[in-house]
Design an enzyme around this catalytic site. Structure first.
Site, PDB file in Angstrom:
ATOM      1  N   GLY A  55     135.324  77.861 -66.795  1.00 47.92           N
ATOM      2  CA  GLY A  55     134.518  77.535 -68.118  1.00 47.92           C
ATOM      3  C   GLY A  55     133.933  78.870 -68.693  1.00 47.92           C
ATOM      4  O   GLY A  55     133.076  78.780 -69.621  1.00 47.92           O
ATOM      5  N   TRP A  57     135.768  80.904 -70.821  1.00 44.53           N
ATOM      6  CA  TRP A  57     135.999  81.119 -72.168  1.00 44.53           C
ATOM      7  C   TRP A  57     135.243  80.024 -73.069  1.00 44.53           C
ATOM      8  O   TRP A  57     134.876  80.272 -74.032  1.00 44.53           O
ATOM      9  CB  TRP A  57     137.333  80.988 -72.333  1.00 44.53           C
ATOM     10  CG  TRP A  57     138.281  81.817 -72.311  1.00 44.53           C
ATOM     11  CD1 TRP A  57     138.040  83.187 -71.405  1.00 44.53           C
ATOM     12  CD2 TRP A  57     139.799  82.552 -73.065  1.00 44.53           C
ATOM     13  NE1 TRP A  57     139.183  84.080 -71.462  1.00 44.53           N
ATOM     14  CE2 TRP A  57     140.156  83.545 -71.982  1.00 44.53           C
ATOM     15  CE3 TRP A  57     140.366  81.720 -73.787  1.00 44.53           C
ATOM     16  CZ2 TRP A  57     141.382  84.257 -72.742  1.00 44.53           C
ATOM     17  CZ3 TRP A  57     141.785  82.164 -74.035  1.00 44.53           C
ATOM     18  CH2 TRP A  57     142.091  83.519 -73.604  1.00 44.53           C
ATOM     19  N   ASP A  75     141.670  70.981 -68.233  1.00 45.53           N
ATOM     20  CA  ASP A  75     141.932  71.718 -67.052  1.00 45.53           C
ATOM     21  C   ASP A  75     142.279  70.621 -65.913  1.00 45.53           C
ATOM     22  O   ASP A  75     141.749  69.704 -65.905  1.00 45.53           O
ATOM     23  CB  ASP A  75     141.016  72.778 -66.690  1.00 45.53           C
ATOM     24  CG  ASP A  75     141.547  73.866 -65.814  1.00 45.53           C
ATOM     25  OD1 ASP A  75     141.583  74.939 -66.019  1.00 45.53           O
ATOM     26  OD2 ASP A  75     142.093  73.479 -64.945  1.00 45.53           O
ATOM     27  N   ASP A  91     146.386  67.046 -66.425  1.00 47.23           N
ATOM     28  CA  ASP A  91     147.085  68.083 -66.675  1.00 47.23           C
ATOM     29  C   ASP A  91     147.720  67.907 -68.520  1.00 47.23           C
ATOM     30  O   ASP A  91     147.710  66.853 -68.896  1.00 47.23           O
ATOM     31  CB  ASP A  91     148.387  67.506 -66.276  1.00 47.23           C
ATOM     32  CG  ASP A  91     149.767  68.453 -66.186  1.00 47.23           C
ATOM     33  OD1 ASP A  91     149.823  69.058 -67.170  1.00 47.23           O
ATOM     34  OD2 ASP A  91     150.673  68.390 -65.161  1.00 47.23           O
ATOM     35  N   ASP A 116     144.377  79.942 -71.807  1.00 54.28           N
ATOM     36  CA  ASP A 116     144.406  81.136 -70.829  1.00 54.28           C
ATOM     37  C   ASP A 116     144.953  80.396 -69.621  1.00 54.28           C
ATOM     38  O   ASP A 116     144.831  80.700 -68.279  1.00 54.28           O
ATOM     39  CB  ASP A 116     142.620  81.249 -70.227  1.00 54.28           C
ATOM     40  CG  ASP A 116     142.640  82.665 -69.612  1.00 54.28           C
ATOM     41  OD1 ASP A 116     143.619  83.518 -69.708  1.00 54.28           O
ATOM     42  OD2 ASP A 116     141.492  82.815 -68.915  1.00 54.28           O
ATOM     43  N   LYS A 156     147.276  83.305 -73.320  1.00 57.80           N
ATOM     44  CA  LYS A 156     147.853  84.276 -72.102  1.00 57.80           C
ATOM     45  C   LYS A 156     149.248  83.914 -72.017  1.00 57.80           C
ATOM     46  O   LYS A 156     149.620  82.773 -71.830  1.00 57.80           O
ATOM     47  CB  LYS A 156     147.000  84.334 -70.865  1.00 57.80           C
ATOM     48  CG  LYS A 156     147.508  84.872 -69.740  1.00 57.80           C
ATOM     49  CD  LYS A 156     146.626  85.095 -68.476  1.00 57.80           C
ATOM     50  CE  LYS A 156     146.271  83.832 -67.762  1.00 57.80           C
ATOM     51  NZ  LYS A 156     145.162  83.991 -66.928  1.00 57.80           N
TER      52      LYS A 156
HETATM   53  C1  LIG Z   1     143.015  81.962 -65.437  1.00 59.03           C
HETATM   54  S1  LIG Z   1     142.513  80.115 -65.207  1.00 59.03           S
HETATM   55  C2  LIG Z   1     141.357  80.034 -66.739  1.00 59.03           C
HETATM   56  C3  LIG Z   1     140.159  80.677 -66.722  1.00 59.03           C
HETATM   57  C4  LIG Z   1     139.200  80.267 -67.986  1.00 59.03           C
HETATM   58  N1  LIG Z   1     139.670  80.713 -69.014  1.00 59.03           N
HETATM   59  C5  LIG Z   1     137.840  80.852 -67.964  1.00 59.03           C
HETATM   60  O1  LIG Z   1     137.434  81.610 -68.662  1.00 59.03           O
HETATM   61  O2  LIG Z   1     137.015  80.321 -66.928  1.00 59.03           O
HETATM   62  C6  LIG Z   1     143.580  79.193 -65.749  1.00 59.03           C
HETATM   63  C7  LIG Z   1     143.649  77.584 -65.515  1.00 59.03           C
HETATM   64  O3  LIG Z   1     144.731  76.939 -65.928  1.00 59.03           O
HETATM   65  C8  LIG Z   1     144.875  75.701 -65.366  1.00 59.03           C
HETATM   66  N2  LIG Z   1     145.880  75.158 -65.666  1.00 59.03           N
HETATM   67  C9  LIG Z   1     147.267  75.302 -64.980  1.00 59.03           C
HETATM   68  N3  LIG Z   1     148.274  74.663 -65.393  1.00 59.03           N
HETATM   69  C10 LIG Z   1     147.429  73.410 -65.973  1.00 59.03           C
HETATM   70  C11 LIG Z   1     148.078  72.162 -66.702  1.00 59.03           C
HETATM   71  N4  LIG Z   1     149.108  71.840 -66.668  1.00 59.03           N
HETATM   72  N5  LIG Z   1     147.101  71.585 -67.553  1.00 59.03           N
HETATM   73  C12 LIG Z   1     145.866  71.903 -67.574  1.00 59.03           C
HETATM   74  N6  LIG Z   1     145.208  73.118 -66.873  1.00 59.03           N
HETATM   75  C13 LIG Z   1     146.084  73.774 -66.176  1.00 59.03           C
HETATM   76  C14 LIG Z   1     144.357  75.921 -64.104  1.00 59.03           C
HETATM   77  O4  LIG Z   1     144.073  74.964 -63.320  1.00 59.03           O
HETATM   78  C15 LIG Z   1     143.518  77.156 -64.159  1.00 59.03           C
HETATM   79  O5  LIG Z   1     142.129  76.821 -64.085  1.00 59.03           O
END
Ligand SMILES: C[S@@+](CC[C@H](N)C(=O)[O-])C[C@H]1O[C@@H](n2cnc3c(N)ncnc32)[C@H](O)[C@@H]1O
Length: 245
Positions: A55, A57, A75, A91, A116, A156
């Site tokens: 959370g 961002w 997420d 998802d 992200d 990203k």
């Molecule tokens: C680097 S983290 C994000 C950090 C976030 N921006 C923050 O500032 O707290 C990447 C996130 O992408 C999510 N993610 C990956 N594949 C996903 C999908 N298919 N659908 C939803 N979320 C996904 C992961 O669960 C993970 O929490």
């Protein structure tokens, strides 16, 4: 965890700063740097945050959009509540989750998409990088049709095959596309942020999806085999494209 990971983690100044300033993740500072340089989020905006957990961002986005704005985060993991944000667990590739995401905006058009999103790291860079491109492509094809003309898209992505094709596809749709490496990204990181501003009306009149454009580009480079006869895609290297039936 390895000793190296442990000592890097413990001495990470961005993690310490995040704790001191009340942010849930060091990544909050990456969005702050992006905002400082490109100002993609404005007061009153409706913002979609893809891959939002834990959370960080969303915290920054809520500060920027203020009381008249809205932030919707999606997420696979649960995100603890933040005032001004609405979180969906699931998802982003799932059509039911996509429906809930659209509904959460309550008819408001989206002004900015921030993503992200990151695969679970396997340790095989070619695989992780291919999945990153695949995820970002899917986020584009879901979210860009929901974005207001003039809107912004930030994502990203891991550097490697498919990145240039992704940048080209985005340049066709946005007036400005910047590649940006925040100083708060880890030194050794191969991640990069694409900051796209000013979505063109009717997406520049394009009919192909971003996914199709990237598959075509990868096929031209010999990275995937794209058979026209049965519309199958056969993976030749690490690029994890879904086989089409
Ligand atoms: C680097 S983290 C994000 C950090 C976030 N921006 C923050 O500032 O707290 C990447 C996130 O992408 C999510 N993610 C990956 N594949 C996903 C999908 N298919 N659908 C939803 N979320 C996904 C992961 O669960 C993970 O929490």
């Amino acid at each position: 965890m390895s000793n190296r990971w442990y000592s890097e983690h413990r001495s990470d100044p961005w993690r310490r700063k995040a704790r001191q300033e009340g942010y849930r993740a060091r990544s909050a500072f990456k969005l702050k740097e992006i905002q400082e340089k490109f100002a993609p989020i404005r007061d009153g905006d409706a913002v979609l945050d893809v891959g939002c957990a834990p959370g960080g961002w969303s915290q920054v986005a809520c500060e920027l959009v203020g009381r008249d704005g809205i932030v919707v985060g999606v997420d696979l993991q649960t995100t603890s509540p933040i005032e001004g944000a609405h979180f969906i667990v699931g998802d982003i590739q799932d059509s039911l989750i996509q429906d809930s995401t659209r509904a959460a905006f309550q008819e408001r058009v989206i002004n900015t998409v921030i993503s992200d999103i990151s695969p679970e790291i396997s340790g095989r860079y070619d695989i992780d990088q291919a999945i990153s491109i695949d995820l970002v492509t899917m986020v584009c094809d879901f979210s860009l049709p929901l974005l207001n003309p003039g809107g912004a898209f930030i994502t990203k992505v891991f550097q490697g095959p498919g990145l240039d094709a992704l940048v080209k596809a985005l340049k066709r749709r946005f007036s400005k596309v910047h590649r940006f490496s925040p100083i708060s990204s880890r030194n050794a990181s191969s991640e990069i942020y694409l900051v796209c501003k000013n979505l063109k009306p009717h997406h520049g009149g394009l009919v192909q999806t971003v996914g199709d454009e990237i598959i075509d580009a990868l096929a031209r480079d010999g990275i995937v085999d794209h058979s026209d006869d049965d519309d199958d895609i056969v993976v030749k290297t690490g690029f994890s494209v879904h086989r089409r039936d």
